[in-house]
Design a protein around this motif. Structure first.
Motif, PDB file in Angstrom:
ATOM      1  N   TRP A   1       0.901  -1.338  -0.064  1.00 45.07           N
ATOM      2  CA  TRP A   1       0.074   0.111  -0.064  1.00 45.07           C
ATOM      3  C   TRP A   1       1.040   1.160   0.112  1.00 45.07           C
ATOM      4  CZ3 TRP A   1      -0.708  -4.122   3.329  1.00 45.07           C
ATOM      5  CH2 TRP A   1      -1.880  -4.832   3.297  1.00 45.07           C
ATOM      6  N   THR A   2       0.493   2.113  -0.899  1.00 41.47           N
ATOM      7  CA  THR A   2       1.246   3.429  -0.876  1.00 41.47           C
ATOM      8  C   THR A   2       0.463   4.638  -0.743  1.00 41.47           C
ATOM      9  OG1 THR A   2       1.460   3.570  -3.138  1.00 41.47           O
ATOM     10  CG2 THR A   2       3.115   2.507  -2.167  1.00 41.47           C
ATOM     11  N   ASP A   3       1.246   5.746  -0.530  1.00 46.33           N
ATOM     12  CA  ASP A   3       0.296   7.343  -0.832  1.00 46.33           C
ATOM     13  C   ASP A   3       0.261   7.355  -2.223  1.00 46.33           C
ATOM     14  OD1 ASP A   3       3.077   7.205  -0.098  1.00 46.33           O
ATOM     15  OD2 ASP A   3       2.854   9.467  -0.628  1.00 46.33           O
ATOM     16  N   LEU A   4      -0.255   8.410  -2.433  1.00 40.12           N
ATOM     17  CA  LEU A   4      -0.552   8.871  -3.954  1.00 40.12           C
ATOM     18  C   LEU A   4       0.743   9.424  -4.517  1.00 40.12           C
ATOM     19  CD1 LEU A   4      -4.226  10.279  -4.278  1.00 40.12           C
ATOM     20  CD2 LEU A   4      -3.318   8.009  -4.989  1.00 40.12           C
ATOM     21  N   ASP A   5       1.664   9.945  -3.812  1.00 41.88           N
ATOM     22  CA  ASP A   5       3.039  10.496  -4.177  1.00 41.88           C
ATOM     23  C   ASP A   5       3.759   9.378  -4.274  1.00 41.88           C
ATOM     24  OD1 ASP A   5       1.758  13.160  -4.713  1.00 41.88           O
ATOM     25  OD2 ASP A   5       2.068  13.347  -2.508  1.00 41.88           O
ATOM     26  N   GLY A   6       3.545   8.135  -3.869  1.00 40.94           N
ATOM     27  CA  GLY A   6       4.696   7.066  -3.672  1.00 40.94           C
ATOM     28  C   GLY A   6       5.805   7.465  -2.907  1.00 40.94           C
ATOM     29  N   ARG A   7       5.491   8.283  -1.891  1.00 42.46           N
ATOM     30  CA  ARG A   7       6.820   8.371  -0.701  1.00 42.46           C
ATOM     31  C   ARG A   7       6.995   7.583  -0.085  1.00 42.46           C
ATOM     32  NH1 ARG A   7       5.949  14.877   1.011  1.00 42.46           N
ATOM     33  NH2 ARG A   7       6.234  15.678  -0.739  1.00 42.46           N
ATOM     34  N   PHE A   8       6.029   6.748   0.320  1.00 41.26           N
ATOM     35  CA  PHE A   8       6.079   5.580   1.553  1.00 41.26           C
ATOM     36  C   PHE A   8       5.304   4.626   1.441  1.00 41.26           C
ATOM     37  CE2 PHE A   8       5.789   4.168   6.012  1.00 41.26           C
ATOM     38  CZ  PHE A   8       6.899   4.530   6.463  1.00 41.26           C
ATOM     39  N   SER A   9       5.726   3.506   2.120  1.00 39.90           N
ATOM     40  CA  SER A   9       4.618   2.238   1.881  1.00 39.90           C
ATOM     41  C   SER A   9       4.512   1.274   3.066  1.00 39.90           C
ATOM     42  CB  SER A   9       5.605   1.201   0.798  1.00 39.90           C
ATOM     43  OG  SER A   9       6.459   0.720   1.299  1.00 39.90           O
ATOM     44  N   VAL A  10       3.292   0.688   3.024  1.00 42.08           N
ATOM     45  CA  VAL A  10       3.242  -0.236   4.201  1.00 42.08           C
ATOM     46  C   VAL A  10       2.996  -1.590   3.357  1.00 42.08           C
ATOM     47  CG1 VAL A  10       1.742  -0.925   6.113  1.00 42.08           C
ATOM     48  CG2 VAL A  10       1.987   1.532   5.556  1.00 42.08           C
ATOM     49  N   GLN A  11       3.830  -2.523   3.768  1.00 43.40           N
ATOM     50  CA  GLN A  11       3.627  -3.859   2.795  1.00 43.40           C
ATOM     51  C   GLN A  11       3.475  -5.128   3.954  1.00 43.40           C
ATOM     52  OE1 GLN A  11       6.951  -4.123   0.396  1.00 43.40           O
ATOM     53  NE2 GLN A  11       7.364  -1.862   0.277  1.00 43.40           N
ATOM     54  N   TYR A  12       2.779  -6.075   3.460  1.00 41.70           N
ATOM     55  CA  TYR A  12       2.328  -7.154   4.001  1.00 41.70           C
ATOM     56  C   TYR A  12       3.139  -8.234   3.476  1.00 41.70           C
ATOM     57  CZ  TYR A  12       0.109 -10.923   6.672  1.00 41.70           C
ATOM     58  OH  TYR A  12      -0.217 -11.966   7.466  1.00 41.70           O
ATOM     59  N   LEU A  13       4.111  -8.959   4.090  1.00 39.16           N
ATOM     60  CA  LEU A  13       4.725 -10.148   3.849  1.00 39.16           C
ATOM     61  C   LEU A  13       4.509 -11.592   4.347  1.00 39.16           C
ATOM     62  CD1 LEU A  13       6.549  -7.320   3.768  1.00 39.16           C
ATOM     63  CD2 LEU A  13       8.498  -9.084   3.648  1.00 39.16           C
ATOM     64  N   VAL A  14       4.369 -12.498   3.622  1.00 40.97           N
ATOM     65  CA  VAL A  14       4.256 -13.847   4.268  1.00 40.97           C
ATOM     66  C   VAL A  14       5.352 -14.565   4.402  1.00 40.97           C
ATOM     67  CG1 VAL A  14       2.595 -15.846   3.880  1.00 40.97           C
ATOM     68  CG2 VAL A  14       1.621 -13.732   3.013  1.00 40.97           C
ATOM     69  N   ALA A  15       5.606 -15.103   5.380  1.00 42.38           N
ATOM     70  CA  ALA A  15       6.631 -15.895   5.801  1.00 42.38           C
ATOM     71  C   ALA A  15       6.428 -17.469   4.877  1.00 42.38           C
ATOM     72  CB  ALA A  15       6.511 -16.268   7.133  1.00 42.38           C
ATOM     73  N   VAL A  16       7.458 -17.584   4.482  1.00 43.02           N
ATOM     74  CA  VAL A  16       7.714 -18.900   3.404  1.00 43.02           C
ATOM     75  C   VAL A  16       8.231 -20.073   4.235  1.00 43.02           C
ATOM     76  CG1 VAL A  16       7.650 -17.841   1.227  1.00 43.02           C
ATOM     77  CG2 VAL A  16       9.707 -18.213   2.243  1.00 43.02           C
TER      78      VAL A  16
END
Ligand code: AVJ
Length: 299
Positions: A284-299
């Protein structure tokens, strides 16, 4: 304050270039100064991450799933955490891990009051080291580690791989890692965020020397260092330094550390995340692409 602080600080200062682990920023005064940084116009990170959370928290809650055990690395002031926790469906428990007992107690008290059904089990520990998870009353479907704030950018590359392995082992296969990460962007925006016009970041960074002076009976003269932040284009990260403004010798315990003029002290590194223990499921990012929140799944 921390076990082995003297050894750790000295080990960093004996290196070339010299460095100090960033966890030592956060004494009482450091935490207060960091809260001030988060409210600065130039420091887009906190408000951007919060806005991303606000826009997508329902979807985040869905991927985190029902009856998850939430472990947070660092406890902060908790605004983002509150938002996430209040949207989760029947979380098994919330385990914030932090070195500051005061911060943990404040957070735990207010959360227990706000979300009455939530089991809050703080752990006082340095999350870069080893810690034990407390026994939780309710059984958890899976474990999700929450790590907001782009603090992951402060972990040096060789350590980052070990860190990710530990997080993967902590949450187990199928578990999740919800992490806030700063993104590559215009150099001026990045540098301004770490060179604010009010000088709060400089004060925050110099405070680490003040903390060392008090905790380790050292004699850093804060007037003999200046704050300097620069964007490393190649590495895609902000680097922060305290630069020695003269030839000087600093005493820490029984040891003397020698500085020459313009010698930098590397305080922090923002790195891209190494991948291999997780696969990235959502960004997920903001519209300006400054920051992100990411969901990672453990393999
Ligand atoms: C808390 C590590 C995410 O690096 O942006 C801000 C700390 N230091 N300004 C960051 C910090 C100076 C902050 N983190």
């Amino acid at each position: 304050m921390f076990q082995g602080m003297l050894e750790e600080v000295l080990a960093g200062l004996r290196k070339n270039p010299k460095s100090i682990p960033s966890k030592y920023f956060y004494n009482h005064r450091g935490s207060k100064l960091f809260e001030k940084i988060c409210k600065l116009d130039e420091y887009y990170l906190t408000r951007t991450e919060l806005a991303i959370m606000e826009a997508h928290v329902s979807e985040m809650a869905e991927v985190v799933g029902e009856q998850s055990l939430i472990i947070e690395l660092g406890s902060g002031s908790g605004e983002k955490t509150r938002l996430l926790l209040s949207h989760l469906s029947a979380p098994a428990a919330y385990v914030p891990i932090d070195v500051s007992q005061d911060m943990l107690n404040d957070l735990a008290d207010s959360l227990r009051e706000e979300i009455r059904t939530l089991e809050v089990m703080p752990v006082i520990a340095d999350w870069m080291g080893n810690f034990e998870l407390p026994m939780v009353g309710k059984s958890a479907v899976k474990c999700v580690v929450y790590f907001p704030g782009s603090t992951i950018g402060n972990i040096d590359r060789p350590e980052l791989v070990n860190f990710l392995r530990r997080i993967r082992d902590l949450c187990g296969s199928g578990g999740g890692f919800l992490v806030g990460m700063d993104l590559k962007k215009d150099q001026d925006i990045l540098e301004a965020a770490y060179n604010d016009s009010k000088g709060i970041t400089a004060e925050f960074n110099l405070n680490i020397l003040h903390h060392i002076n008090k905790a380790l009976n050292a004699d850093f003269n804060l007037d003999n260092f200046r704050h300097y932040a620069t964007y490393n284009e190649e590495g895609g990260r902000i680097e922060m330094y305290l630069i020695s403004t003269c030839v000087q010798e600093v005493r820490i315990g029984k040891e003397r550390i020698h500085f020459v003029t313009d010698e930098p002290l590397n305080l922090r590194e923002i790195g891209e995340m190494a991948r291999g223990f997780f696969h990235v499921q959502n960004i997920w990012t903001d519209l300006d692409g400054r920051f992100s929140v990411q969901y990672l799944v453990a393999v």
